[in-house]
Design an enzyme around this catalytic site. Sequence first.
Site, PDB file in Angstrom:
ATOM      1  CE  LYS A 144      54.466   6.908  66.172  1.00 33.33           C
ATOM      2  NZ  LYS A 144      56.654   6.852  66.955  1.00 33.33           N
ATOM      3  CE  LYS A 171      55.669  10.742  65.200  1.00 35.08           C
ATOM      4  NZ  LYS A 171      56.233   9.790  66.357  1.00 35.08           N
TER       5      LYS A 171
HETATM    6  C1  PBG Z   1      59.199   6.261  67.472  1.00 40.28           C
HETATM    7  C2  PBG Z   1      59.219   8.083  66.838  1.00 40.28           C
HETATM    8  C3  PBG Z   1      58.768   7.832  65.633  1.00 40.28           C
HETATM    9  C4  PBG Z   1      58.725   9.322  65.627  1.00 40.28           C
HETATM   10  C5  PBG Z   1      58.872   9.555  66.731  1.00 40.28           C
HETATM   11  N1  PBG Z   1      59.209   8.654  67.589  1.00 40.28           N
HETATM   12  C6  PBG Z   1      59.157   7.724  64.325  1.00 40.28           C
HETATM   13  C7  PBG Z   1      58.133   6.404  63.587  1.00 40.28           C
HETATM   14  O1  PBG Z   1      57.314   5.778  64.942  1.00 40.28           O
HETATM   15  O2  PBG Z   1      58.680   5.666  63.273  1.00 40.28           O
HETATM   16  C8  PBG Z   1      58.194  10.201  64.237  1.00 40.28           C
HETATM   17  C9  PBG Z   1      58.605  11.454  64.183  1.00 40.28           C
HETATM   18  C10 PBG Z   1      59.349  12.005  62.957  1.00 40.28           C
HETATM   19  O3  PBG Z   1      59.017  11.751  62.133  1.00 40.28           O
HETATM   20  O4  PBG Z   1      59.616  13.648  63.371  1.00 40.28           O
HETATM   21  N2  PBG Z   1      58.515   5.664  67.691  1.00 40.28           N
END
Ligand code: PBG
Length: 323
Positions: free
Chosen positions: A195, A248
Amino acid sequence: MLRRPRRNRKTVAIRSMVEETILRPSDFVAPFFVLPGEKKKEAIISLPGVDRLSIDHILKEAEKLHRQGVPAIALFPVLDPSEKDPQGSGALREDGVIPQSVRKLKQEIPSLCVIADIALDPFTSHGHDGIVDAQGYVLNDATIDILTQMAHLFAASGIDFVAPSDMMDGRVAAIRRKLDTHQFHDVGILSYTAKYASSLYAPFRDAVGSKLQFGDKKTYQLNPANSREALLETTLDTEEGADILMVKPALFYLDILAKMRAHSHLPIAAYHVSGEYAMVMAAHEKGYLDAPQVFYEAFLSIKRAGADLIFTYALPHILPQLS
Ligand code: PBG
């Protein structure tokens, strides 16, 4: 000319015979933003066409998607700011919006696979994914302790997969140990393995109200400049017992996805995130691009790069093209 590749592109029939990548409804996971209460629906300005919904609405929408062949949904809670605190203690409430929603979903639509994030950001007043020290540094091990309890609570509510999404070190192993200790051997872990600290999460943070009050997430999420780190995380998550890995965002990180595919025998999910959806919708609304066509091509490329599963807000634009 001996070689004429255009012969294989001549007609619809021939093109379909040699097509390598095929999208099906079962490739997708539908995310939902869950409001507490009943009969509630709020538009999200930066995510056109996506609403925050109370569980009664989600039950109806999930039922419809499932009937069309979508196997899974992912739940994200929306808390009132008055319910948040620096420790994210709302994450451990048995009557919290996620445990309640999971119980209802598993009762009404037992064959639907239900996934929920394990991270503190929707619950903390500062918007970070964990417990923060006086200098604003997110504490790894103190956070993991809460994450394991959260995973246990969600498992006891009937969840199919918990999805640790905060990039803390050691969380997958700790969650697996906790779940096994409590006999939840069959609850899976879908780990957000790679991520990245991306600018593309902004509309999501609007949707759940988790805008950061200070700093950024660069001390825990991956540096967009790096790919070897993603492979290190792939190795660790695999050793720690993850069942499915995730990359992601998706489209800016197809190289990462392809490398992880080559390194791992586990299924890999890609999250086509809020900013990726919002860009296409904004261009569509201006008449610059055709959203359904762009989404179709985007998902083909994500699957072609190696994804087994795609999380997306664009299912209403894509499903009519799959039958
Ligand atoms: C939380 C999380 C996030 C997303 C999914 N789970 C945001 C972040 O890390 O700030 C983002 C998903 C999206 O942008 O569609 N940890």
